[in-house]
Design an enzyme around this catalytic site. Structure first.
Site, PDB file in Angstrom:
ATOM      1  N   ASN A 162      -3.720   0.494  -4.166  1.00 25.11           N
ATOM      2  CA  ASN A 162      -3.010   1.507  -3.381  1.00 25.11           C
ATOM      3  C   ASN A 162      -3.751   1.728  -2.071  1.00 25.11           C
ATOM      4  O   ASN A 162      -4.972   1.843  -2.057  1.00 25.11           O
ATOM      5  CB  ASN A 162      -2.964   2.814  -4.189  1.00 25.11           C
ATOM      6  CG  ASN A 162      -2.076   3.882  -3.573  1.00 25.11           C
ATOM      7  OD1 ASN A 162      -0.884   3.668  -3.358  1.00 25.11           O
ATOM      8  ND2 ASN A 162      -2.643   5.059  -3.318  1.00 25.11           N
ATOM      9  N   GLU A 176       2.993   8.023  -1.694  1.00 27.24           N
ATOM     10  CA  GLU A 176       2.509   9.321  -1.201  1.00 27.24           C
ATOM     11  C   GLU A 176       3.273   9.741   0.057  1.00 27.24           C
ATOM     12  O   GLU A 176       2.692  10.214   1.030  1.00 27.24           O
ATOM     13  CB  GLU A 176       1.001   9.246  -0.911  1.00 27.24           C
ATOM     14  CG  GLU A 176       0.181   8.819  -2.108  1.00 27.24           C
ATOM     15  CD  GLU A 176      -1.311   8.690  -1.821  1.00 27.24           C
ATOM     16  OE1 GLU A 176      -1.785   9.258  -0.806  1.00 27.24           O
ATOM     17  OE2 GLU A 176      -2.007   8.031  -2.615  1.00 27.24           O
ATOM     18  N   GLU A 210      -7.492   2.548  -1.663  1.00 23.43           N
ATOM     19  CA  GLU A 210      -7.944   2.415  -0.277  1.00 23.43           C
ATOM     20  C   GLU A 210      -9.176   1.527  -0.116  1.00 23.43           C
ATOM     21  O   GLU A 210     -10.199   1.950   0.438  1.00 23.43           O
ATOM     22  CB  GLU A 210      -8.199   3.812   0.311  1.00 23.43           C
ATOM     23  CG  GLU A 210      -6.940   4.661   0.313  1.00 23.43           C
ATOM     24  CD  GLU A 210      -7.162   6.080   0.833  1.00 23.43           C
ATOM     25  OE1 GLU A 210      -8.317   6.430   1.154  1.00 23.43           O
ATOM     26  OE2 GLU A 210      -6.187   6.828   0.918  1.00 23.43           O
ATOM     27  N   ASP A 248       5.018  11.297   3.102  1.00 20.43           N
ATOM     28  CA  ASP A 248       5.292  12.487   3.905  1.00 20.43           C
ATOM     29  C   ASP A 248       5.426  12.032   5.349  1.00 20.43           C
ATOM     30  O   ASP A 248       5.134  10.882   5.681  1.00 20.43           O
ATOM     31  CB  ASP A 248       4.265  13.607   3.718  1.00 20.43           C
ATOM     32  CG  ASP A 248       2.808  13.166   3.827  1.00 20.43           C
ATOM     33  OD1 ASP A 248       2.508  12.251   4.620  1.00 20.43           O
ATOM     34  OD2 ASP A 248       1.959  13.742   3.117  1.00 20.43           O
TER      35      ASP A 248
END
Length: 512
Positions: A228, A292, A187, A294
């Protein structure tokens, strides 16, 4: 969330409230088992060859991992050390997933809580578990502005580079040959495409990213090295900035192998440009991975919500299948019962393919179908869909108008999740007035000692004291009876209290 930014939600999931978020319970360094050592050569050679095809473990034909492997991909999950004692959770994980990402156990606040003092015990436990169950490991992560011990941020700027390089070298060397890949820098960008002004940027400028990648490569030459981030799934200001950075890194000969798209989506907001975005990074010679995944839902989840979630999961998988260099998809967590979403996004949940009882939901069957399998039954659990919790997005700003809720009516619900020196706050603003709000500013006092380090779904100014959160372009309107969720991460000096008052466009809001 978005255009493309709205899809996002929020940064890398913080610590699950385990012993203390960001820290897994357990003693310090432990001796690795012979079995772990024995597979080191296998893992290293697989990484060196760059092959994603795995020897298929014995699993039912409809397991996600076997179906993904048949297409040269993987399907993974995230686990924390505390998850390993849950036999229901692990039975699903063992049957369905062939890649494992440690949720917190390899982050800086766990692995080097004080300068030069390392604790690899929690990470070792997860690596041993992964090896024992034929899972590869995504190392997560080496450099991140969050879950960063205060001693790092307190260093004089002329000492930060040495500390970063020592940390990367020590951790990557410890796990050398045991991880498939590393999220070397996690990030690094703000949603507007600027680099975060964290301890590393402030000490080294943008060059810290190249330095981190070179240092990781020197320590573990066979591991795939990733950057990432969240809100980079589609083509937007943030992913454009990352794309330009990667072009520059490649031109300089900096070792980089892949881009991780976190993919914490809000229901119905998978960006239409996700496949094209994957393809442009792949065209640079990089792997891409959904790291990741969701897809949060505002609770209670309806059958229509679960059907849309199934569509969303299938869309992500199909985008990956369409891009040869998309190596695989990982869900963040196994099921709704261990998902980070409800704890960070008030009123949201039901974000994974398994419900609170680890029964498969429509999203599981949609993934099986996307991977070419039969949806008759799951290899680990009966097919009984259900519901649970979900959450929200994040992106760049716009200027509010002075429209106040009709009758000055608004309600705010907030939830604070705190750990040693940090906290995350989720704030839901509901328009209880008689007319829509078009453009808004929410004013609230932060408790003494709290300082916002980053936020989502609003622009925050200043970072402490009396704070004004201003809408972004995609969430400027709150219809009558509608809500918008915003939030932020902050440091604290001991006071983790929530704001005591909120006003929306100058009108006091009720709290509850």
């Amino acid at each position: 969330m978005h255009t493309d930014l709205s899809v996002r939600r929020n940064p890398d999931p913080e610590p699950e409230p385990e012993p203390a978020p960001g820290r897994a319970a357990g003693p310090g360094g432990r001796t690795r088992s012979r079995k772990l050592a024995a597979v080191t050569a296998v893992v290293a050679s697989a990484a060196l060859a760059g092959s994603l095809a795995l020897v298929k473990p014995a699993a039912a034909a409809t397991s996600l991992k076997s179906l993904a492997e048949a297409k040269g991909k993987y399907f993974g999950t995230a686990l924390t050390q505390s998850n390993l004692s849950n036999s229901t959770l692990t039975s699903v994980a063992n049957a369905q997933f062939d890649m494992m990402t440690p949720g917190n156990e390899m982050k800086w606040d766990t692995t080097e809580p004080s300068n030069g003092s390392y604790n690899f015990g929690p990470g070792d436990a997860l690596v041993s578990y992964a090896v024992a169950h034929s899972m590869r490991v995504r190392g997560h992560n080496l450099v991140w502005h969050s879950q960063l011990p205060s001693w790092v941020s307190s260093l004089p700027t002329n000492q930060v580079q040495a500390a970063m390089e020592a940390h990367i070298t020590t951790e990557a060397t410890h796990y050398k040959g045991q991880v498939y890949s590393w999220d070397v820098v996690n990030e690094p960008y703000n949603d507007d495409g600027t680099l975060r002004q964290d301890a590393f940027y402030n000490a080294m400028g943008s060059g810290y990213i190249a330095d981190a990648l070179r240092t990781a490569h020197a320590a573990d030459p066979n591991a795939k090295l990733y950057l990432n981030d969240y809100n980079i799934e589609g083509e937007n200001a943030k992913s454009n900035a990352l794309y330009s950075l990667v072009q520059s890194l490649i031109s300089q000969g900096v070792p980089i192998n892949g881009i991780g798209l976190e993919s914490h989506f809000i229901l119905g907001q998978v960006p239409s440009t996700m496949q094209a975005n994957m393809a442009r990074f792949a065209a640079l010679g990089l792997d891409v991975a959904v790291t990741e995944l969701d897809d949060r839902i505002q609770l209670p989840a309806s059958s229509a919500n679960l059907a849309q979630q199934a569509t969303d999961f299938a869309a992500v998988q199909n985008d990956c299948l369409a891009v040869t260099r998309c190596v695989g998809v990982s869900q963040w967590g196994v099921g709704d019962a261990d998902s980070w979403i409800p704890g960070f996004f008030s009123g949201y949940g039901s974000a994974t393919m398994y419900d609170q009882n680890y029964q498969p939901k429509p999203a599981y069957n949609a993934l099986v179908a996307a991977l070419g399998g039969s949806t008759g039954s799951s290899s680990s659990t009966p097919t009984t869909p259900s519901t649970p919790p979900s959450t929200t997005p994040s992106t760049p700003p716009s200027s509010p108008s002075s429209s106040a809720p009709g009758g000055g009516a608004c309600k705010v619900a907030d939830a604070v999740n705190a750990w040693n020196t940090g906290l995350t706050e989720s704030i839901t603003i509901t328009n209880t007035g008689s007319s829509a709000v078009t453009g808004w500013s929410l004013v609230f006092p932060l408790a003494a000692g709290q300082t916002i380090t980053n936020g989502w779904n609003a622009a925050y100014n200043p970072s402490s004291g009396q704070v004004t959160a201003t809408n972004l372009s995609y969430d400027a309107t709150i219809p009558v009876g509608g809500s918008v969720n915003i939030g932020f991460q902050a440091t604290h000096t001991g006071n983790t209290g929530a704001p005591t008052s909120f006003s929306l466009n100058g009108q006091a809001c009720s709290i509850g």
